[in-house]
Design a protein around this motif. Structure first.
Motif, PDB file in Angstrom:
ATOM      1  N   SER A 156       0.842  -1.195   0.000  1.00 19.49           N
ATOM      2  CA  SER A 156       0.000   0.000   0.000  1.00 19.49           C
ATOM      3  C   SER A 156       0.878   1.245   0.000  1.00 19.49           C
ATOM      4  CB  SER A 156      -0.923   0.009   1.223  1.00 19.49           C
ATOM      5  OG  SER A 156      -0.165   0.003   2.421  1.00 19.49           O
ATOM      6  N   THR A 212     -18.286   0.297  -1.806  1.00 22.29           N
ATOM      7  CA  THR A 212     -17.493  -0.906  -2.118  1.00 22.29           C
ATOM      8  C   THR A 212     -16.156  -0.534  -2.745  1.00 22.29           C
ATOM      9  OG1 THR A 212     -19.494  -2.230  -2.416  1.00 22.29           O
ATOM     10  CG2 THR A 212     -17.456  -3.061  -3.410  1.00 22.29           C
ATOM     11  N   MET A 213     -16.181   0.366  -3.734  1.00 18.13           N
ATOM     12  CA  MET A 213     -14.941   0.757  -4.395  1.00 18.13           C
ATOM     13  C   MET A 213     -14.028   1.530  -3.451  1.00 18.13           C
ATOM     14  SD  MET A 213     -14.631  -0.534  -7.329  1.00 18.13           S
ATOM     15  CE  MET A 213     -13.212   0.413  -7.839  1.00 18.13           C
ATOM     16  N   ARG A 273     -13.826   1.202  -0.196  1.00  9.65           N
ATOM     17  CA  ARG A 273     -13.201   0.251   0.737  1.00  9.65           C
ATOM     18  C   ARG A 273     -12.066  -0.505   0.054  1.00  9.65           C
ATOM     19  NH1 ARG A 273     -18.447  -0.938   3.383  1.00  9.65           N
ATOM     20  NH2 ARG A 273     -18.818  -2.546   1.833  1.00  9.65           N
ATOM     21  N   ARG A 274     -12.276  -0.885  -1.186  1.00  7.67           N
ATOM     22  CA  ARG A 274     -11.227  -1.594  -1.921  1.00  7.67           C
ATOM     23  C   ARG A 274     -10.013  -0.683  -2.121  1.00  7.67           C
ATOM     24  NH1 ARG A 274     -12.402  -5.531  -7.046  1.00  7.67           N
ATOM     25  NH2 ARG A 274     -10.261  -6.272  -7.336  1.00  7.67           N
ATOM     26  N   ALA A 275     -10.275   0.584  -2.421  1.00  8.36           N
ATOM     27  CA  ALA A 275      -9.179   1.537  -2.612  1.00  8.36           C
ATOM     28  C   ALA A 275      -8.421   1.790  -1.316  1.00  8.36           C
ATOM     29  CB  ALA A 275      -9.729   2.846  -3.174  1.00  8.36           C
ATOM     30  N   ARG A 283      -7.652  -0.217   0.903  1.00  8.15           N
ATOM     31  CA  ARG A 283      -6.691  -1.294   1.214  1.00  8.15           C
ATOM     32  C   ARG A 283      -5.294  -0.974   0.724  1.00  8.15           C
ATOM     33  NH1 ARG A 283     -10.595  -5.909  -1.264  1.00  8.15           N
ATOM     34  NH2 ARG A 283     -12.350  -5.658   0.198  1.00  8.15           N
ATOM     35  N   ASP A 291      -4.473  -4.942 -10.400  1.00 12.16           N
ATOM     36  CA  ASP A 291      -5.905  -5.147 -10.644  1.00 12.16           C
ATOM     37  C   ASP A 291      -6.627  -3.848 -10.988  1.00 12.16           C
ATOM     38  OD1 ASP A 291      -5.834  -7.865 -10.243  1.00 12.16           O
ATOM     39  OD2 ASP A 291      -6.294  -7.729  -8.112  1.00 12.16           O
ATOM     40  N   TRP A 292      -5.889  -2.736 -11.094  1.00 13.90           N
ATOM     41  CA  TRP A 292      -6.507  -1.430 -11.260  1.00 13.90           C
ATOM     42  C   TRP A 292      -6.187  -0.808 -12.618  1.00 13.90           C
ATOM     43  CZ3 TRP A 292      -9.608   1.027  -7.642  1.00 13.90           C
ATOM     44  CH2 TRP A 292      -9.694   0.407  -6.386  1.00 13.90           C
ATOM     45  N   THR A 297     -10.578   2.382 -11.278  1.00 14.52           N
ATOM     46  CA  THR A 297     -11.480   1.250 -11.122  1.00 14.52           C
ATOM     47  C   THR A 297     -10.698  -0.033 -11.399  1.00 14.52           C
ATOM     48  OG1 THR A 297     -13.651   0.354 -11.745  1.00 14.52           O
ATOM     49  CG2 THR A 297     -12.282   1.240 -13.521  1.00 14.52           C
ATOM     50  N   THR A 298     -11.373  -1.160 -11.385  1.00 15.20           N
ATOM     51  CA  THR A 298     -10.697  -2.425 -11.663  1.00 15.20           C
ATOM     52  C   THR A 298     -10.410  -2.541 -13.162  1.00 15.20           C
ATOM     53  OG1 THR A 298     -12.882  -3.469 -11.752  1.00 15.20           O
ATOM     54  CG2 THR A 298     -11.655  -3.631  -9.682  1.00 15.20           C
TER      55      THR A 298
END
Length: 412
Positions: free
Chosen positions: A59, A116-117, A119-121, A123, A166-167, A189-190
Motif C-alpha cells: 500500500s 465498495t470501491m 473500501r477496496r481503494a 486497502r 488489478d486497477w 477502477t478495476t
C-alpha cells in the motif's frame, strides 16, 4: 465480450512484460529494452521508481491525518471541489469508479465514490493521506500526470507495484490561474472496467475545476462588531453580546462543524456529517439549517453551507494554538471532549482529532506541568502519568500526584 477478451489479453501481455523486465531493471539500474508492450513513459518511470519503491509493497505510505486536513482546508481546490462534489460522486458511483484529488505533492486530499470501491481503494491507501508520487508509490497515473503536467492513464501491470495490477487509473492535472499544477484529479477502477471514455471524462472534470478557479468569487465573512461565541469543549453554549442564542443541540452540532470547516460543506456532505446513515428527510435537515441561519441573522451561505458571519470557537482556538506550538494555551482552552453528548459522525471525527492532537502535544512536551494538567482529566491514561513522572525531578512534591494517578490507572 470481445472487449473483455481484449482487456484480458492486454493484461496478460503486460504481466509477462513486467515479470521479465522489472527484475532486470532492479539489478541493472536501467531499462534492458524489449518492452514492446509498454509505453516508454512507463518503462522510464519503472527505472526511476525502483531506486525508492519495492514493487511488492502492499500500500501507499500515509501522511499524518492532521496535516492532510489542514492541507485540504487551505487548498485553493477545496471550494470548486465542494461545489462539484455531488456531480463527482454521482459519476463515480454510476461508473463504478473511485475518484480522488491530490495536492501538488501527490498526497490524496479528497475521495468519493461508492462504498465498495472506496473500501477496496483504502486497502492500498488510495484515500486521504495516501502518498502517490513516484518516489513513494512508483509508476502510476497520478505520479505520471504530476511529472509531465499532462493527462495520463496506467493500466494493470503498467503499475510498478503489484498490488495495483488489478486497477486502471485515469488522471488529469488541475492547473491554477498562474499555470501551476495544484493537484491531480484521478478516476480509478478495476482493470476489467477499463473504458477509454473515462479519460475524456476526467479531462472534462479537471477543466471544469480550472474554470471555477478562474471565475468563482471568494467567500467573504461579513464584518461584525458582535461576533458569536461558540463554546463546545466539555459543554455547549452559543452566545452573542452575553445573550445565549436559542439553538437546539442539532443546530449547535451544525454550527460547530461549520466553525471547524471555514470553507464549508456541500449539502450532501454536511448532512452525512450530521446524520450519518440515519434516515432523515431533506425537509428536516433544511429546517435545522434555516433555524440556524435565522439565529445568525442570515449568517450561513446557501449554495454551499458555510459561515458568512464571524463566529469564534474554543475548539478552533485550541487547534490554532497547537499549530503555533502553544501547548499552554491549548491545554487552558481544552476543557473536555467536543460536544460530549453528540453522536453526529462529523462531531465524533473532530472530537477524536482534537483529543489525539492535544494528547500528542502533551506527550511531546518536556514540561511536566503539561502532563500533570492533562492528567487531571485523563485518569486512566497510563502513558501520560508515566510521562509526568519521567519529567518530574525526584524531589518534586508533585510526583506524589502523578504516582497516585498512575497507580489508580494501573489498578483499573
Amino acid at each position: 465480450m470481445s472487449q473483455r477478451s481484449d482487456l484480458r489479453r492486454r493484461r496478460a501481455a503486460l504481466e509477462n512484460a513486467w515479470s521479465r523486465l522489472v527484475p532486470q531493471m532492479g539489478s541493472a539500474g536501467s531499462s534492458p529494452g524489449g518492452g514492446e508492450a509498454l509505453p516508454d513513459a512507463v518503462t522510464e518511470s519503472w527505472v526511476r521508481s525502483l531506486s525508492s519503491v519495492d514493487p511488492r509493497r502492499g500500500s501507499a505510505p500515509v501522511t499524518e491525518g492532521g496535516a492532510v486536513h489542514h492541507r485540504w482546508s487551505d487548498s485553493p481546490l477545496r471550494r470548486p471541489v465542494d461545489d462539484l462534489a455531488d456531480e463527482l460522486n454521482s459519476i463515480a458511483e454510476d461508473a463504478g469508479f473511485v475518484t480522488a484529488l491530490t495536492d501538488e505533492s501527490g498526497t490524496i486530499l479528497w475521495t468519493c465514490g461508492g462504498r465498495t470501491m472506496r473500501r477496496r481503494a483504502e486497502r492500498v491507501n488510495f484515500a486521504p493521506g495516501g502518498r502517490w508520487d513516484e518516489q513513494a508509490m512508483g509508476t502510476n497515473a497520478l505520479s505520471l500526470a504530476l511529472r509531465t503536467g499532462r493527462p495520463s492513464s496506467v493500466f494493470s501491470a503498467e503499475h510498478l507495484v503489484t498490488a495495483l495490477h488489478d486497477w486502471v487509473c485515469y488522471c488529469a492535472p488541475v492547473h491554477g490561474t498562474d499555470g501551476r499544477v495544484l493537484g491531480v484529479l484521478d478516476m480509478s477502477t478495476t482493470w476489467d472496467r477499463s473504458n477509454p471514455l473515462a479519460m475524456s471524462t476526467v479531462r472534462t472534470l479537471a477543466a471544469t475545476l480550472e474554470a471555477r478557479l478562474r471565475t468563482e468569487p471568494q467567500l467573504r465573512l461579513r464584518d461584525t462588531t458582535d461576533p458569536v461565541r461558540l463554546t463546545c469543549l466539555g459543554t455547549e453554549q452559543v452566545v452573542r453580546q452575553g445573550t445565549p442564542l436559542p439553538l437546539r443541540p442539532r443546530q449547535v452540532e451544525i454550527l460547530t462543524l461549520l466553525a471547524l470547516e471555514p470553507d464549508g460543506y456541500t449539502p450532501e456532505r454536511l448532512r452525512e456529517a450530521v446524520y450519518g446513515d440515519r434516515p432523515v428527510t431533506a425537509s428536516t435537515f433544511k429546517a435545522e439549517i434555516s433555524h440556524l441561519r435565522r439565529a445568525l441573522d442570515g449568517g450561513v451561505a446557501t449554495r454551499r453551507y458555510a459561515l458568512t458571519t464571524r463566529v469564534t470557537c474554543d475548539a478552533v482556538d485550541v487547534l490554532r494554538a497547537l499549530e503555533n506550538g502553544d501547548t499552554d494555551t491549548a491545554l487552558r482552552l481544552y476543557r473536555g471532549p467536543l460536544l460530549p453528548r453528540s453522536e453526529a459522525p462529523g462531531i465524533e471525527e473532530w472530537r477524536t482529532h482534537l483529543e489525539v492532537a492535544v494528547r500528542e502535544a502533551v506527550l511531546a512536551s518536556a514540561r511536566p506541568e503539561h502532563a500533570l494538567r492533562y492528567g487531571e482529566r485523563a485518569a486512566y491514561d497510563v502513558e501520560v502519568h508515566e510521562h509526568a513522572l519521567r519529567l518530574l525531578d525526584p524531589r518534586d512534591t508533585r510526583r506524589a500526584v502523578a504516582a497516585g494517578r498512575l497507580t489508580t490507572a494501573l489498578r483499573d
